[in-house]
Design a protein around this motif. Structure first.
Motif, mmCIF file in Angstrom:
data_model
loop_
_atom_site.group_PDB
_atom_site.id
_atom_site.type_symbol
_atom_site.label_atom_id
_atom_site.label_comp_id
_atom_site.label_asym_id
_atom_site.label_seq_id
_atom_site.Cartn_x
_atom_site.Cartn_y
_atom_site.Cartn_z
ATOM 1 N N GLU A 144 0.815 -1.215 0.000
ATOM 2 C CA GLU A 144 0.000 0.000 0.000
ATOM 3 C C GLU A 144 0.850 1.269 0.000
ATOM 4 N N VAL A 145 2.153 1.132 0.152
ATOM 5 C CA VAL A 145 3.053 2.288 0.219
ATOM 6 C C VAL A 145 3.845 2.379 -1.084
ATOM 7 N N ARG A 150 8.743 3.741 0.355
ATOM 8 C CA ARG A 150 9.183 2.594 1.155
ATOM 9 C C ARG A 150 10.694 2.637 1.374
ATOM 10 N N MET A 151 11.430 2.992 0.316
ATOM 11 C CA MET A 151 12.891 3.028 0.416
ATOM 12 C C MET A 151 13.348 4.080 1.422
ATOM 13 N N ILE A 203 -1.513 10.908 6.035
ATOM 14 C CA ILE A 203 -0.556 9.884 6.448
ATOM 15 C C ILE A 203 -0.307 8.919 5.288
ATOM 16 N N MET A 204 0.953 8.783 4.902
ATOM 17 C CA MET A 204 1.331 7.870 3.831
ATOM 18 C C MET A 204 1.832 6.533 4.374
#
Length: 394
Positions: A144-145, A150-151, A203-204
């Motif tokens: 979902e990100v 994410r990295m 919010i991510m």
């Protein structure tokens, strides 16, 4: 370096949102024209050119430069992910240092699409395969990100776990970027934000990142004219700003180990910075102003440490003490950085060069860093490449 390389001219156009910009060749040509005018030279004086872009077909560099002139010079297209612009600058410097040319152009441009970055050729192995595997082994899949989030979010999360860094510290970095960009007429976002507004944004990744902590896809262009000191002297060009040292590094096996900071270039940046300090004979304590690769607030924080601006694990205190802004030890990203100035990938490294050249000339207007004489540039591309450059005046 055996020859003193002068930044004779720089040019940059206002950065804009995708869909609101001119086309890539128009933007590139405009930035080149500004750099040539700033250097007070003609395109016919340029002996070779390096054109950086990521999202474009082969020979887009020629397409942009033919709008300026067709003189038969070598035009080399450069793609080194987000470090593309500074890689073009690195190659231009090398051409002069080697004696192959005396006056060289570097230009970067990008006409981006809205939304998260993605690969263009899904029918073949991705250059990010090993990075993705490392990330998933350390963080899980997190479908979902978005991938880039994410990295870099993972790198920030690593810092949180190791040193107890709160999310608010990243929000303070983002708010600082907005205050700096408010004084930059070329920045895409010029609205000042508070730390609380950054924290309250969408919010991510719960506990790790809000939307405002990520840089936006951007369109724009920037360029620089480099020449030898001898050429600058003969032609009466502005030779105040020169490249004292520069280093380009790529990944080592530690990038695929057990620390997400290294997966996003922490090790590359530290190695490049140390090489630059050694070559220049100047340490981080002597730097006045820094433009660093803040594609995410998280990357700005870990880069403080990789560049030696503060001790490892000391970034929270560095931010809380205000040592990353006016009145502190360093002014980091007076332009507003990628977070507020914008990040047209191929242009970013040359936009950093533009800002630091203006700072060292004392021509940065309201965002001028008082008494700036030594400047440091950090431009990073996951996949991977990192270019660190030190500029001096005098």
């Amino acid at each position: 370096m055996s020859r003193k390389i002068v930044v004779a001219g720089v040019g940059m156009i206002p950065f804009t949102k995708p869909g609101a910009s001119k086309t890539y060749e128009q933007m590139g040509a405009e930035a080149v024209a500004l750099a040539l005018a700033d250097a007070r030279v003609d395109y016919r004086d340029i002996q070779s050119a390096y054109a950086g872009f990521v999202y474009g077909d082969s020979c887009s560099g020629q397409r942009a430069l033919y709008e300026v002139g067709m003189t038969g010079i070598p035009v080399i297209n450069v793609n080194n992910n987000c470090a593309t612009g500074s890689t073009a600058l690195h190659l231009a410097r090398q051409a002069i240092e080697s004696g192959e040319a005396d006056m060289v152009l570097a230009v970067g441009f990008e006409q981006m699409n809205p939304g998260a970055l993605d690969i263009n050729f899904p029918d073949r192995p991705s250059p990010f395969d090993r990075f993705d595997q490392t990330r998933e082994s350390l963080l899980g899949k997190l479908p979902e990100v978005p991938n880039a989030l994410r990295m870099f979010g993972g790198a920030g999360l690593e810092h949180m776990k190791r040193y107890g860094t709160p999310l608010e510290t990243f929000a303070r970095i983002r708010a600082k970027a907005s205050r700096h960009a408010a004084k930059n007429p070329l920045a895409i976002f010029r609205k000042e934000l508070t730390t609380e507004e950054v924290m309250a944004d969408k919010i991510m990744w719960p506990g790790v990142m809000t939307r405002l902590m990520a840089c936006p896809p951007t369109c724009g262009a920037a360029a620089a004219v480099l020449c030898s000191e001898e050429t600058a002297r003969k032609r009466g060009l502005d030779s105040r700003v020169w490249i004292a040292a520069q280093s380009l590094t790529t990944d080592r096996p530690t990038s695929f180990g057990d620390d997400m900071r290294y997966a996003v270039g922490y090790g590359m940046a530290r190695e490049a910075a140390n090489k630059v300090y050694e070559k220049a004979g100047i340490g981080p304590e002597d730097v006045d102003v820094v433009e660093l690769h803040d594609c995410f607030a998280h990357n700005e924080l870990i880069t403080y440490e990789s560049l030696g601006l503060c001790p490892e694990g000391g970034a929270q205190k560095f931010v809380n003490d205000g040592d990353n802004t006016y009145g502190g030890k360093y002014v980091t990203n007076p332009s507003g950085g990628l977070l507020s100035k914008g990040h047209p990938i191929g242009a970013t490294g040359l936009a950093q060069c533009f800002e630091l050249t203006q700072q060292l000339r004392g021509q940065a207007g309201e965002r001028q860093v008082e008494g700036a004489r030594v400047a440091l540039q950090h431009n990073l591309g996951v996949g991977g490449a990192c270019v660190v450059t030190m500029y001096r005046n005098g």
